[in-house]
Design a protein around this motif. Sequence first.
Motif: not given
Length: 342
Positions: A207-216, A137-142, A222-226
């Motif tokens: 975001a978290w879980a499946d969403f993070v896996a898909t986005a990565k 989980e954490g803050i996703l960026v591109k 993740l600019v910062a994780d949990g």
Amino acid sequence: MNLSRTRLVAVAGVLAATAALASACGSASDDAATAATPPSGSSAVKGGGGTLRIALIGTTGPVAAAKNDGSLAKDLAKVGAKVQFTGQFPAFAPAAEAINAGALDAAQGSISSAIGALAQKPSFKVFAAQLDNASSEGILVKDPNIKTVADLVGKKVAVNPKGTGEYLLLKALQKNGVDPSKVRRVYLGAADGATAFSSGKVDAWAAWADFVATAKARGARLVADGAQVGSENDTTYSISNSFLKAHPATVKAFYDNIRAHSLAEHSDPQAAVAKENVGAIKLDDKAAAILAENYKTQAPVAPIDDNFRKRFGDVAQFFADQKVIPSGLDPATFTVDPETLK
């Protein structure tokens, strides 16, 4: 971009949100299943019986495994109960609304989302939990120019209100000394957050879980994780107060089943993902591999104890301090130990 979600979620609204999730993670379907007829005499089990209506949230996890292998239907039949999987929900918030409306009995979700819902209407209790898997989980960026949490100043960040997204963003800002008013929170449900992030309508997504896996898997990071923000955002399993009162032995059987599946996730992650990741909504191979790696460090489903209650209280007080909910909640009022149910 000032979008809001209607507080009362009907089934049609849930399906619409799921369609948005499909655009980011694959195709969607609404699939319900009911257990076979209980064995002779099993209906006499004290505290058993009932038809347990469970939300499917996300595409993986112990509940998905319990559905896919048919084991939950068999286990509940032993106590004279049946199970109905009510369809795909994009996140816990609409499932909580369905519990409030009497249309659903059980759902999984983060403790932050549970607290956000409980602050509005205390219609359910948390009966099991998994310690937060902070790496998932954490803050996703591109944007390559966003290197730190401080770089989010002036940016738009998609968060689900009073849930995991808002919790993670506020924790990240507090940890890094950033004034929350300097970062624009865009309130979106999980599915719409996925769409906004993938289309570039927001600069970041909590975001978290499946969403993070898909986005990565699609190039986000993740600019910062949990762990970096000090998250205590445990995964929780909730049951409506009315079903718990009428069918405690059925809830205990449900708990035993999902605990067993969570232990399997940890001991053989690849096999667990293969069992869970089926149906119309699927993670691609790269995202599934990332999820399997996360399972290696995921704690199993466990009973609610004093440690969990303390963590839940910390999250509730944090939300109250941040003015997300009116005041903190006492975990003793919304938790129950499944080992005592019979």
